[in-house]
Enzyme design. Structure first.
Site: not given
Ligand SMILES: NC(=O)c1ccc[n+]([C@@H]2O[C@H](COP(=O)([O-])OP(=O)(O)OC[C@H]3O[C@@H](n4cnc5c(N)ncnc54)[C@H](O)[C@@H]3O)[C@@H](O)[C@H]2O)c1
Length: 423
Positions: A259
């Site tokens: 983030c």
């Molecule tokens: N990790 C955090 O602390 C956090 C906090 C708030 C917001 N976010 C936001 O949330 C979003 C997700 O982050 P995250 O940390 O969960 O990511 P992550 O990488 O942990 O997980 C994302 C998942 O999405 C899958 N994926 C990618 N493209 C895909 C598609 N087209 N169809 C299906 N699956 C797909 C990947 O294989 C992966 O398992 C981001 O935008 C991030 O900025 C993250």
């Protein structure tokens, strides 16, 4: 029973999917990563905040993971939690969001609510996401409702989780907002309606930019306070006693995670692309926070120098290579540029991290892999200098201090002692 599909089963999507399953939804967690889906269905969690037992209890309720997107056709609600990384040139990479939107568009039926949760620049839901979901077949607000709702999950936070963190929603129409609010209200305590999707998108970027800028403020102050022989950590503790108008941020070795180092760039890129001018606060914060690991390297060099030692050949032990305490997430961790710099100066580098058995990072375009030392206190005794990067709660700080000849504390948490120096 409502049917929910959560696309992306990572740090954000999996906790959301399990929470909804326990609230009575029938949930399919869709992910393109087949081995992840297989592990999740076998009850093996890849997320720090979700134990195998919690995952199994979700699987026993109404949750399962899948790679088969045809389940979207039966869904009442589809929530998108895919990554939003930066591209090679530092701009937004909306590839995963566009991919997910196309997948939805290929399967969706009328009367479905679709919510984007991935952090992104204001305008993405309306301009990029919705057209791919709707195609030419469906009408917004009549056949399909579309909204944005920022994810605020804080990995490792034991107080605030999916249920008790207020959820902001903003629809592309009033009806979309109402549908999104009604959906989240079924399993989240407080739902806040934004004026629209753009305001909800901006709220998330404001939150993260606020943190980025305030961390940069103290990281910059740290440097001149050190030169002026002022204990900034003490000054911050004093300022934090003011019960209004001040919020304490503390310096550190740099920012990490998915983030803080990424999201503000989405905003500055948008401002530059649409309006042609710079978002200078973000650019400055980026410059200062990116330089923070190298400042730590310089302070380590100085600390060794004062003890008549060179970095070259010195035994340097880093403690905690994740981007925050008590999790295993290493994305964008400041340990990587620090490790790379110390190796390039010829340090004999080792590390300990209870959450990271092996640590791989880039040094001059080549990958280096180290294995965590077994006994952290023995390793402290053997090192010429120890650097505390993350105060994992497993660490006995007093014992770390008494075991080390020289310890550089980048978090301001160590008990005062002769061996301890704060950055
Ligand atoms: N990790 C955090 O602390 C956090 C906090 C708030 C917001 N976010 C936001 O949330 C979003 C997700 O982050 P995250 O940390 O969960 O990511 P992550 O990488 O942990 O997980 C994302 C998942 O999405 C899958 N994926 C990618 N493209 C895909 C598609 N087209 N169809 C299906 N699956 C797909 C990947 O294989 C992966 O398992 C981001 O935008 C991030 O900025 C993250």
């Amino acid at each position: 029973m409502k049917r929910l599909v959560v696309i992306g089963q990572g740090y954000v999507g999996l906790p959301m999917a399990l929470r909804a399953a326990h609230a009575g939804f029938s949930v399919i967690g869709l992910d393109t990563n087949a081995s992840l889906v297989e592990a999740v269905n076998a009850g093996r969690s890849h997320i720090d905040d979700i134990t195998d037992e919690e995952l199994t209890s979700g699987l026993n309720a109404r949750y399962s993971a899948s790679t088969d997107a045809s389940c979207i056709a039966d869904a009442d609600v589809v929530v998108v939690c895919v990554p939003t990384p930066l591209s090679e040139d530092g701009g937004p990479d909306l590839g995963p969001v566009e991919g997910a939107a196309r997948t939805i568009g290929a399967h969706i039926q009328a009367e479905t609510l679709v919510i984007l949760e991935s952090t992104t620049y204001p305008g993405t839901t309306e301009e990029v996401f919705a057209p791919l979901v709707l195609g030419s077949k469906f009408r917004l607000g009549e056949d399909i409702n579309i909204a944005f709702s920022p994810e605020r999950i804080d990995p490792g936070n034991k107080t605030y989780g999916v249920q008790n963190t207020p959820k902001v929603v903003g629809g592309l129409t009033k009806e979309c907002s109402r549908a999104a609010r009604d959906f989240y209200s079924m399993f989240i305590d407080t739902v806040v309606e934004a004026k629209g999707a753009k305001e909800a998108e901006m709220a998330k970027l404001l939150e993260n930019t606020f943190r980025h800028v305030n961390i940069a403020l103290v990281n910059e102050m740290l440097r001149f306070c050190h030169e002026l022989d002022i204990d900034l950590w003490d000054a911050i503790d004093c300022a934090a006693t003011k019960p209004f108008g001040y919020m304490a941020f503390r310096p550190g070795p740099g920012v990490g995670g998915h983030c803080i180092p990424v999201d503000p760039s989405y905003l500055s890129h948008r401002v530059k692309a649409r309006l042609g001018y710079a978002f200078r606060m973000v650019e400055l914060a980026e410059e200062i926070n990116t330089a923070a690991p190298l400042y730590v390297a310089n302070r380590l060099w100085k600390a060794l120098n004062e003890h008549k030692m060179a970095v070259k050949g010195a035994k340097v032990l880093l403690l905690g290579v994740t981007y925050k305490p008590d999790i295993s997430d290493r994305r964008q961790s400041p340990a990587d540029p620090l490790g790379s710099r110390l190796l390039s100066w010829g340090a004999d580098l080792s590390y300990h991290d209870p959450h990271v058995p092996t640590w791989s990072f880039e040094k001059n375009g080549n990958s280096t892999t180290l294995t965590s030392v077994d006994n952290v206190y023995d390793a402290c005794a053997e090192a010429d200098i120890v650097v505390l990067l993350q105060q994992h709660s497993q660490y006995d700080l007093s014992r770390l201090a008494s075991s080390s000849r020289l310890l550089l504390d980048t978090r301001g948490v160590m008990p005062a002692g002769e061996s301890v120096t704060c950055i």
